[in-house]
Design a protein around this motif. Sequence first.
Motif, PDB file in Angstrom:
ATOM      1  N   UNK A 131       0.806  -1.219   0.000  1.00 16.58           N
ATOM      2  CA  UNK A 131       0.000   0.000   0.000  1.00 16.58           C
ATOM      3  C   UNK A 131       0.833   1.259   0.000  1.00 16.58           C
ATOM      4  N   UNK A 146      10.736   8.765 -13.271  1.00 15.27           N
ATOM      5  CA  UNK A 146      10.298   7.437 -13.723  1.00 15.27           C
ATOM      6  C   UNK A 146      11.365   6.358 -13.605  1.00 15.27           C
ATOM      7  N   UNK A 148      13.374   4.066 -11.579  1.00 15.06           N
ATOM      8  CA  UNK A 148      13.200   3.584 -10.222  1.00 15.06           C
ATOM      9  C   UNK A 148      14.027   2.319 -10.028  1.00 15.06           C
ATOM     10  N   UNK A 149      14.563   2.189  -8.842  1.00 12.45           N
ATOM     11  CA  UNK A 149      15.364   1.008  -8.538  1.00 12.45           C
ATOM     12  C   UNK A 149      14.862   0.411  -7.229  1.00 12.45           C
TER      13      UNK A 149
ATOM     14  N   UNK B  43      16.725  -3.909  -8.614  1.00  9.24           N
ATOM     15  CA  UNK B  43      16.028  -4.169  -9.863  1.00  9.24           C
ATOM     16  C   UNK B  43      15.614  -2.824 -10.439  1.00  9.24           C
ATOM     17  N   UNK B  44      16.133  -2.523 -11.608  1.00  9.71           N
ATOM     18  CA  UNK B  44      15.862  -1.233 -12.230  1.00  9.71           C
ATOM     19  C   UNK B  44      14.581  -1.328 -13.053  1.00  9.71           C
ATOM     20  N   UNK B  45      13.667  -0.430 -12.790  1.00  9.50           N
ATOM     21  CA  UNK B  45      12.421  -0.432 -13.559  1.00  9.50           C
ATOM     22  C   UNK B  45      12.135   0.969 -14.072  1.00  9.50           C
ATOM     23  N   UNK B  47       8.999   3.425 -14.718  1.00 15.30           N
ATOM     24  CA  UNK B  47       7.573   3.594 -14.463  1.00 15.30           C
ATOM     25  C   UNK B  47       6.907   4.248 -15.665  1.00 15.30           C
ATOM     26  N   UNK B  48       5.646   3.949 -15.878  1.00 13.97           N
ATOM     27  CA  UNK B  48       4.928   4.644 -16.955  1.00 13.97           C
ATOM     28  C   UNK B  48       4.599   6.064 -16.512  1.00 13.97           C
ATOM     29  N   UNK B  49       4.562   7.014 -17.438  1.00 17.88           N
ATOM     30  CA  UNK B  49       4.225   8.386 -17.050  1.00 17.88           C
ATOM     31  C   UNK B  49       2.812   8.459 -16.475  1.00 17.88           C
ATOM     32  N   UNK B  50       2.616   9.413 -15.608  1.00 17.07           N
ATOM     33  CA  UNK B  50       1.307   9.569 -14.970  1.00 17.07           C
ATOM     34  C   UNK B  50       0.359  10.310 -15.888  1.00 17.07           C
ATOM     35  N   UNK B  51      -0.836   9.808 -15.960  1.00 16.09           N
ATOM     36  CA  UNK B  51      -1.853  10.561 -16.695  1.00 16.09           C
ATOM     37  C   UNK B  51      -3.121  10.575 -15.858  1.00 16.09           C
ATOM     38  N   UNK B 118      -1.363  -6.550  -7.912  1.00 14.92           N
ATOM     39  CA  UNK B 118      -1.216  -6.989  -6.527  1.00 14.92           C
ATOM     40  C   UNK B 118      -2.225  -6.261  -5.641  1.00 14.92           C
ATOM     41  N   UNK B 119      -2.261  -6.649  -4.399  1.00 17.34           N
ATOM     42  CA  UNK B 119      -3.147  -6.007  -3.444  1.00 17.34           C
ATOM     43  C   UNK B 119      -2.336  -5.033  -2.607  1.00 17.34           C
ATOM     44  N   UNK B 120      -3.013  -4.065  -2.019  1.00 20.80           N
ATOM     45  CA  UNK B 120      -2.278  -3.141  -1.140  1.00 20.80           C
ATOM     46  C   UNK B 120      -1.772  -3.837   0.115  1.00 20.80           C
ATOM     47  N   UNK B 127       6.093  -9.337  -3.559  1.00 24.37           N
ATOM     48  CA  UNK B 127       5.963  -8.566  -4.792  1.00 24.37           C
ATOM     49  C   UNK B 127       7.281  -8.541  -5.553  1.00 24.37           C
ATOM     50  N   UNK B 176       1.551  -3.007 -15.041  1.00 20.79           N
ATOM     51  CA  UNK B 176       1.106  -3.145 -13.658  1.00 20.79           C
ATOM     52  C   UNK B 176      -0.205  -2.415 -13.482  1.00 20.79           C
ATOM     53  N   UNK B 178      -3.532  -1.015 -11.365  1.00 22.51           N
ATOM     54  CA  UNK B 178      -3.802  -0.385 -10.065  1.00 22.51           C
ATOM     55  C   UNK B 178      -4.127  -1.481  -9.047  1.00 22.51           C
ATOM     56  N   UNK B 179      -3.461  -1.480  -7.909  1.00 22.50           N
ATOM     57  CA  UNK B 179      -3.702  -2.584  -6.975  1.00 22.50           C
ATOM     58  C   UNK B 179      -5.080  -2.549  -6.345  1.00 22.50           C
TER      59      UNK B 179
END
Lengths: 158, 185
Positions: A131, A146, A148-149, B43-45, B47-51, B118-120, B127, B176, B178-179
């Motif tokens: 959460x 955007x 993130x690690x 782990x490098x990820x 994120x998608x831009x926020x809209x 996933x769940x909150x 995860x 991903x 929304x949880x």
Amino acid sequence: MSSHFKKKRGDSKPTISTASLPDIVFMLLFFFMVVTVLRQGEMKLKVVTPQATQLTKLEEKSLVNYIYIGRPIDKYAKIYGTKPRIQLGDQIVDGPTNIPLFLEQHKVKVPESRHTLITTSLKVDGDVTMGIVQDVKVMLRKSNQLRLNYSAKKKDEA
Amino acid sequence: MLKKRSRNSRGSNEINASSMADIAFLLLIFFLVTTQIVEDKGILVKLPPWSEVPPDPLKLIPRNVFSVLVNAQNQLLVRGEPANVDELKDRAKEFIMNPTGREDLSQSPTKAIISLKNDRGTNYKTYLEVYNELKAAYDELWDEESMRKYGVHYSDELPLDYRKEIKGKIPMVLSEAEPTSYGEE
């Protein structure tokens, strides 16, 4: 011929020169000074990152900012409670709303041309639920950070 | 006699540097004790831009979607069936490549989509474990592709156009959602 050498050796004192020792030690000293980074701020949260295998190493420390999520350590449990909290720098903050300012404060220290390379390292305790992590992620997306690690330890192959 | 004297005077002109080592050692030990080498890995990820507007629900063919759900009890549901984390990587790999041309797996690697929800209340550890397995599936596929095509292991040292070609053939599409919030602490 050999007697000549023997004579000469007998003359000089049999000491090892230690003149180069300081140089060697200074070299070691400089190596450690360059390699290590003094960590500023104390950890107010208990953060044990989980283990993973597909890891990437973060190269440039100056381009990384850290967000910690975990439960406050015993010393701070009285003030902050035992619920998972967010720590930015050396302060525990109320919620993800403080993140944009924190990111901005880090951003001004980085040259403009490298802003796109800034990475946020999330150091999250393994026992925290998603959460709060989700809230942080949404905040990061809203502030257009955007990269993130998910910080993790190397899994020992058993 | 004269020779001996000249040597003596030269010797006394030297500065005694033997304590220099001690001073340097002291500094060295101070730095050794006070500093800690913190190596940051993870782990490098991206994120998608926020809209603000929710994305349009895409019409996806069910066979192209590999859905992974994690609930608040840290249990996995892969394509509607309970599953184990250990088998996730191999199932994902089979799903993406579909080597035997099965009807229920993805049409092609470029069309494959992995959907993670996933769940909150999900544990962060679980995860990350799931995420790690899914990333491992892609990493292994890229490595296999690289070995087959160029005979070298996939790594960041590989020329950029090689990497682009491999990633173009097997793009990592991990969406991903929304949880859910059934098990918030």
